[in-house]
Design a protein around this motif. Sequence first.
Motif, PDB file in Angstrom:
ATOM      1  N   GLY A   1       5.263  -0.804  -2.101  1.00 38.21           N
ATOM      2  CA  GLY A   1       4.832  -1.178  -0.755  1.00 38.21           C
ATOM      3  C   GLY A   1       3.407  -1.696  -0.660  1.00 38.21           C
ATOM      4  O   GLY A   1       3.149  -2.703   0.015  1.00 38.21           O
ATOM      5  N   LEU A   2       2.503  -1.030  -1.352  1.00 38.15           N
ATOM      6  CA  LEU A   2       1.092  -1.399  -1.238  1.00 38.15           C
ATOM      7  C   LEU A   2       0.837  -2.812  -1.765  1.00 38.15           C
ATOM      8  O   LEU A   2       0.117  -3.604  -1.158  1.00 38.15           O
ATOM      9  CB  LEU A   2       0.273  -0.344  -1.984  1.00 38.15           C
ATOM     10  CG  LEU A   2      -1.219  -0.464  -2.170  1.00 38.15           C
ATOM     11  CD1 LEU A   2      -1.819   0.932  -2.238  1.00 38.15           C
ATOM     12  CD2 LEU A   2      -1.543  -1.211  -3.442  1.00 38.15           C
ATOM     13  N   LEU A  29       2.646  -5.460   0.469  1.00 39.21           N
ATOM     14  CA  LEU A  29       1.904  -5.653   1.716  1.00 39.21           C
ATOM     15  C   LEU A  29       0.782  -6.669   1.490  1.00 39.21           C
ATOM     16  O   LEU A  29       0.574  -7.566   2.306  1.00 39.21           O
ATOM     17  CB  LEU A  29       1.321  -4.321   2.207  1.00 39.21           C
ATOM     18  CG  LEU A  29       0.637  -4.397   3.568  1.00 39.21           C
ATOM     19  CD1 LEU A  29       1.683  -4.475   4.677  1.00 39.21           C
ATOM     20  CD2 LEU A  29      -0.275  -3.188   3.804  1.00 39.21           C
ATOM     21  N   ASP A  54       3.358   4.658  -8.439  1.00 42.42           N
ATOM     22  CA  ASP A  54       3.392   4.417  -7.008  1.00 42.42           C
ATOM     23  C   ASP A  54       3.102   5.761  -6.350  1.00 42.42           C
ATOM     24  O   ASP A  54       3.713   6.766  -6.705  1.00 42.42           O
ATOM     25  CB  ASP A  54       4.802   3.944  -6.625  1.00 42.42           C
ATOM     26  CG  ASP A  54       4.906   3.567  -5.166  1.00 42.42           C
ATOM     27  OD1 ASP A  54       4.628   2.407  -4.856  1.00 42.42           O
ATOM     28  OD2 ASP A  54       5.269   4.434  -4.357  1.00 42.42           O
ATOM     29  N   ASN A  55       2.156   5.789  -5.435  1.00 44.93           N
ATOM     30  CA  ASN A  55       1.825   7.053  -4.770  1.00 44.93           C
ATOM     31  C   ASN A  55       1.474   8.162  -5.763  1.00 44.93           C
ATOM     32  O   ASN A  55       1.875   9.307  -5.589  1.00 44.93           O
ATOM     33  CB  ASN A  55       2.991   7.503  -3.882  1.00 44.93           C
ATOM     34  CG  ASN A  55       2.878   6.938  -2.483  1.00 44.93           C
ATOM     35  OD1 ASN A  55       2.027   7.369  -1.710  1.00 44.93           O
ATOM     36  ND2 ASN A  55       3.710   5.958  -2.174  1.00 44.93           N
ATOM     37  N   ASP A 110      -6.573   0.437  -0.191  1.00 42.08           N
ATOM     38  CA  ASP A 110      -6.605   1.786  -0.743  1.00 42.08           C
ATOM     39  C   ASP A 110      -7.959   2.065  -1.413  1.00 42.08           C
ATOM     40  O   ASP A 110      -8.885   1.253  -1.315  1.00 42.08           O
ATOM     41  CB  ASP A 110      -5.457   2.019  -1.728  1.00 42.08           C
ATOM     42  CG  ASP A 110      -4.953   3.455  -1.621  1.00 42.08           C
ATOM     43  OD1 ASP A 110      -3.867   3.671  -1.086  1.00 42.08           O
ATOM     44  OD2 ASP A 110      -5.686   4.373  -2.053  1.00 42.08           O
ATOM     45  N   HIS A 147      -3.275   4.412   2.444  1.00 44.62           N
ATOM     46  CA  HIS A 147      -1.822   4.169   2.398  1.00 44.62           C
ATOM     47  C   HIS A 147      -0.985   5.407   2.154  1.00 44.62           C
ATOM     48  O   HIS A 147       0.228   5.292   1.964  1.00 44.62           O
ATOM     49  CB  HIS A 147      -1.486   3.153   1.300  1.00 44.62           C
ATOM     50  CG  HIS A 147      -1.982   1.789   1.574  1.00 44.62           C
ATOM     51  ND1 HIS A 147      -1.246   0.833   2.230  1.00 44.62           N
ATOM     52  CD2 HIS A 147      -3.169   1.204   1.287  1.00 44.62           C
ATOM     53  CE1 HIS A 147      -1.945  -0.288   2.317  1.00 44.62           C
ATOM     54  NE2 HIS A 147      -3.123  -0.080   1.755  1.00 44.62           N
ATOM     55  N   VAL A 176      -1.616   3.009   8.314  1.00 40.48           N
ATOM     56  CA  VAL A 176      -0.712   1.863   8.306  1.00 40.48           C
ATOM     57  C   VAL A 176       0.501   1.985   9.227  1.00 40.48           C
ATOM     58  O   VAL A 176       1.377   1.130   9.211  1.00 40.48           O
ATOM     59  CB  VAL A 176      -0.272   1.531   6.862  1.00 40.48           C
ATOM     60  CG1 VAL A 176      -1.444   0.950   6.069  1.00 40.48           C
ATOM     61  CG2 VAL A 176       0.288   2.757   6.149  1.00 40.48           C
ATOM     62  N   TYR A 230       9.670  12.419  -2.532  1.00 38.66           N
ATOM     63  CA  TYR A 230       9.396  12.409  -1.087  1.00 38.66           C
ATOM     64  C   TYR A 230      10.260  11.383  -0.349  1.00 38.66           C
ATOM     65  O   TYR A 230      10.551  11.526   0.826  1.00 38.66           O
ATOM     66  CB  TYR A 230       7.890  12.213  -0.805  1.00 38.66           C
ATOM     67  CG  TYR A 230       7.408  10.785  -0.695  1.00 38.66           C
ATOM     68  CD1 TYR A 230       7.572  10.066   0.491  1.00 38.66           C
ATOM     69  CD2 TYR A 230       6.772  10.141  -1.754  1.00 38.66           C
ATOM     70  CE1 TYR A 230       7.127   8.759   0.616  1.00 38.66           C
ATOM     71  CE2 TYR A 230       6.324   8.842  -1.645  1.00 38.66           C
ATOM     72  CZ  TYR A 230       6.510   8.153  -0.457  1.00 38.66           C
ATOM     73  OH  TYR A 230       6.076   6.855  -0.339  1.00 38.66           O
ATOM     74  N   LYS A 231      10.706  10.337  -1.060  1.00 38.14           N
ATOM     75  CA  LYS A 231      11.580   9.336  -0.439  1.00 38.14           C
ATOM     76  C   LYS A 231      13.038   9.815  -0.397  1.00 38.14           C
ATOM     77  O   LYS A 231      13.884   9.225   0.245  1.00 38.14           O
ATOM     78  CB  LYS A 231      11.484   8.006  -1.185  1.00 38.14           C
ATOM     79  CG  LYS A 231      10.101   7.343  -1.094  1.00 38.14           C
ATOM     80  CD  LYS A 231      10.045   6.044  -1.874  1.00 38.14           C
ATOM     81  CE  LYS A 231       8.659   5.432  -1.973  1.00 38.14           C
ATOM     82  NZ  LYS A 231       8.237   4.702  -0.760  1.00 38.14           N
ATOM     83  N   GLU A 240       6.027   9.418   4.363  1.00 32.06           N
ATOM     84  CA  GLU A 240       6.017   7.955   4.143  1.00 32.06           C
ATOM     85  C   GLU A 240       5.033   7.351   5.131  1.00 32.06           C
ATOM     86  O   GLU A 240       5.266   7.376   6.341  1.00 32.06           O
ATOM     87  CB  GLU A 240       7.418   7.382   4.378  1.00 32.06           C
ATOM     88  CG  GLU A 240       7.570   5.909   4.006  1.00 32.06           C
ATOM     89  CD  GLU A 240       7.513   5.672   2.501  1.00 32.06           C
ATOM     90  OE1 GLU A 240       6.384   5.598   1.967  1.00 32.06           O
ATOM     91  OE2 GLU A 240       8.578   5.582   1.867  1.00 32.06           O
ATOM     92  N   ALA A 241       3.931   6.808   4.609  1.00 30.27           N
ATOM     93  CA  ALA A 241       2.876   6.341   5.505  1.00 30.27           C
ATOM     94  C   ALA A 241       3.437   5.345   6.529  1.00 30.27           C
ATOM     95  O   ALA A 241       3.214   5.480   7.723  1.00 30.27           O
ATOM     96  CB  ALA A 241       1.753   5.715   4.692  1.00 30.27           C
ATOM     97  N   SER A 242       4.147   4.355   6.050  1.00 32.95           N
ATOM     98  CA  SER A 242       4.745   3.391   6.965  1.00 32.95           C
ATOM     99  C   SER A 242       6.152   3.031   6.501  1.00 32.95           C
ATOM    100  O   SER A 242       7.138   3.242   7.187  1.00 32.95           O
ATOM    101  CB  SER A 242       3.886   2.116   7.033  1.00 32.95           C
ATOM    102  OG  SER A 242       4.624   1.055   7.570  1.00 32.95           O
ATOM    103  N   GLY A 243       6.217   2.495   5.272  1.00 32.99           N
ATOM    104  CA  GLY A 243       7.443   1.848   4.841  1.00 32.99           C
ATOM    105  C   GLY A 243       7.393   0.428   5.382  1.00 32.99           C
ATOM    106  O   GLY A 243       6.868   0.182   6.476  1.00 32.99           O
ATOM    107  N   THR A 244       7.880  -0.514   4.599  1.00 34.09           N
ATOM    108  CA  THR A 244       7.969  -1.881   5.095  1.00 34.09           C
ATOM    109  C   THR A 244       9.369  -2.440   4.860  1.00 34.09           C
ATOM    110  O   THR A 244       9.781  -3.383   5.521  1.00 34.09           O
ATOM    111  CB  THR A 244       6.931  -2.798   4.402  1.00 34.09           C
ATOM    112  OG1 THR A 244       6.916  -2.495   3.006  1.00 34.09           O
ATOM    113  CG2 THR A 244       5.550  -2.592   4.974  1.00 34.09           C
TER     114      THR A 244
HETATM  115  C1  4GP Z   1       2.589   2.785   0.289  1.00 32.62           C
HETATM  116  C2  4GP Z   1       3.246   3.781   1.236  1.00 32.62           C
HETATM  117  O1  4GP Z   1       3.939   4.754   0.503  1.00 32.62           O
HETATM  118  C3  4GP Z   1       4.187   3.044   2.176  1.00 32.62           C
HETATM  119  O2  4GP Z   1       4.706   3.930   3.118  1.00 32.62           O
HETATM  120  C4  4GP Z   1       3.462   1.902   2.877  1.00 32.62           C
HETATM  121  O3  4GP Z   1       4.367   1.137   3.628  1.00 32.62           O
HETATM  122  C5  4GP Z   1       2.795   1.001   1.844  1.00 32.62           C
HETATM  123  O4  4GP Z   1       1.909   1.765   1.032  1.00 32.62           O
HETATM  124  C6  4GP Z   1       1.986  -0.111   2.466  1.00 32.62           C
HETATM  125  O5  4GP Z   1       1.062   0.395   3.371  1.00 32.62           O
HETATM  126  N1  4GP Z   1       1.648   3.478  -0.557  1.00 32.62           N
HETATM  127  C7  4GP Z   1       1.567   3.230  -1.873  1.00 32.62           C
HETATM  128  C8  4GP Z   1       0.579   4.059  -2.623  1.00 32.62           C
HETATM  129  O6  4GP Z   1       2.232   2.376  -2.420  1.00 32.62           O
HETATM  130  O7  4GP Z   1       0.549   3.947  -3.863  1.00 32.62           O
HETATM  131  O8  4GP Z   1      -0.165   4.824  -1.978  1.00 32.62           O
END
Ligand code: 4GP
Length: 806
Positions: free
Chosen positions: A106-107, A110, A258-259, A306, A344, A422, A542-543, A644-648
């Motif tokens: 996602g990051l 985005l 990721d995360n 980030d 994020h 986000v 977490y997903k 989940e911060a946002s999800g896209t």
């Molecule tokens: C991601 C978040 O997990 C996701 O919810 C969000 O949509 C995305 O960033 C964009 O803002 N975070 C990561 C990370 O990928 O490594 O923190």
Amino acid sequence: PEPQREAWKRNQIASFTDKDGFEKEVVRHVETTLARSMFNCDEIAAYSATSLAFRDRLITHWNKTQQRQTYVDSKRVYYLSLEFLMGFRIEDVVKQEHDAALGNGGLGRLAACFLDSLATLNFPAWGYGLRYRYGIFKQEIIDGYQVEVPDYWLDFNPWEFPRHDVTVDIQFFGQVNKKTTGGRTISVWEGGEIVRAVAYDVPIPGYDTPTTNNLRLWSSKASGGEFDFQKFNNGDYESSVAEQQRAETISAVLYPNDNLERGKELRLKQQYFWVAASLYDIVRRFKKSRRPWNEFPDQVAIQLNDTHPTLAIVELQRILVDIEGLEWDAAWEIVTGTFGYTNHTVLPEALEKWPVGLVQHLLPRHLQIIYDINLFFLQSVEKAFPSDREILRRVSIIEESQPKMVRMAFLAIVGSHKVNGVAELHSDLIKTTIFKDFVEIYGPDKFTNVTNGITPRRWLHQANPRLSELIASKCGGNEFLKDLTLLNQLEKHIGDKKFRKEWAEIKYANKVRLAKHIKDTTGVVVNPASLFDVQVKRIHEYKRQQLNIFGVIHRYLTLKAMTPDERKKQLPRVSIFGGKAAPGYWMAKQIIHLINSVGAVVNKDEDIGDLLKVIFLEDYNVSKAEIICPASDISEHISTAGTEASGTSNMKFVLNGGLIIGTCDGANIEITREIGESNIFLFGNLSEDVEDLRHAHNYGSHTIDPDLDKVFNEIEDGTFGNPHDFSAMIAAVRQHGDYYLVSDDFHSYIETHQLVDEAYRNQDGWIAKCITSVARMGFFTSDRCINEYAEEIWNVEPLAVDRRSF
Ligand code: 4GP
């Protein structure tokens, strides 16, 4: 000069107003650039020539955009991101083309959507990143297990331009000495080693505008040239190339997490290498204007994607104080006026911290500056909260642990003028949990929200051309691709039978295409008339892909227990999974293995037939997402609430005419607000209850949902292979406190899937829900995000384009 102008215009690259013009250019490239004839033009040559022809025009636009931005010299935006998950694809010929897979999830994606919007909206903006030789690994599934294969993506990339003349020497290690010049004592960073950064530029064209921005990626190289001839001549071949290899390692590989952050020295080296080269570039550009330093924040906005680029804050302070000779306070005002920081994630394992000792060794001067930043910050906190010793310990940039750590998120907050989350829930959560003290210190205005978005150019127009065309026919042409709120015109056509029929036909065709992909890649035949249920994203506890696969097993057991007559009344379903696990994330890999093991049993069970198929799609990436999103009926966004911060991808699926099943988490909440509760399938506990539930699991009694218990028993009976392989997954729920609330949410998850089945049986009603949802998705364009960042955080204006000059 005037006399040559006309001649120059005539010779200019054709701007392809017609197909013929383009074709001629392709032929020209085959025959001259590639020195072939049209008779021995194979796929690779056709691909190369096509991209070269297109590239010519791109370059013209790019050069003009850059010239104009330099000439006008208004404030620019710099987006610093360690990941840009671009993805490229042009059907067929383009099997040749590699995804530019410079991101995890996602990051990174985005960042790629933001680049598209920045150019489309004509903002003077640059992206800065690293040119990894190996992007995210390729995933193979062998015997149901994930196997990682390196992705060497640079074989042939027509979209990048090496700038061998744009280099920056980056220093590491060494020591700091104090020197006095002109009555002033300064710190001088000396010794250590130098690695050279070389720029590679990638043009980023906007949609329906000539604006073409630049993404600059840095590649590392030894500073001393190719290799040491002296050593070579002395017969020491190996060490003659060693320095070069060591230097090149810095930009060799994208960390595949990721995360999750893993505190590896090479990662810190990457981060400094990249921010130091980028800042050097930005400062050089600013200095050309000969403006006074205090105007720097009026000319430059830097967004930190980030905490990965947080060292840029320290580096700019170092440049201003040590090199440019500014006073500390004046420099710090410039620094904080320049940076904005986007968070994020709230997951503790993803928050970056670096051991003080490591920073000291690698970047001795930076550590001193970090200590000074912290000192002045804590002094101001002490002044404001005189009797609160605890708050100093809590907010200190240096964590007093063993070993001491630098908390990068805190440094990013202190060094920025705005911090944003986000999605609304996420932005609220950071203010009430991980950054609570900072809201007390700075007041609430420093913290804001910019809900994520996606670019409709790629995620609708390119990924789903037929749907885009149908929408255009009802919304007055392609304008909606630039103003996504125009989608609301679809609502008045919902009663139109012919329109609904066309809509349904497009979805079906997209499902046929995905079914073919499934057949080609897995050998499993799925019926496109089934309900396609999709969960594609990084594999993470977490997903909750585990919740999904447990739900699938429950469905399987329910079907098995039915009589053949009962079964006939059931709705056929295909459960489709895809996503990579970080190579070191053992539990995530076990989840992949369980999904494949369930598929292996269910897919060949003759009692079940088409009623249930379970598919794991190998190597999920941007190109595959473009095939999967348009073909989904329902997609799963089922993270534990608050994680989940946002999800896209939730936005991508809805925009492509699919519905979603999800928890009250991230952007799901705002999607619900926009499209209406009756168009989404929400389930599960709310974020405000998560802490209490976790506490109860650990300190009270913890009973497992009886249906889930049956699922576990079946796994333990060996129905899906060696139960030992899955015992840790079960134990996480039964014995180890069920941190992700799988059992708590299981019942409501299963029930909600039954509602999905019922709703799907009424096809007319289902299509109406899909169309209504798409009509109300205007908010989730990344154009809206960029306008919000521009206004609230960057204070920049777009640069009007004069098309005639292009
Ligand atoms: C991601 C978040 O997990 C996701 O919810 C969000 O949509 C995305 O960033 C964009 O803002 N975070 C990561 C990370 O990928 O490594 O923190």
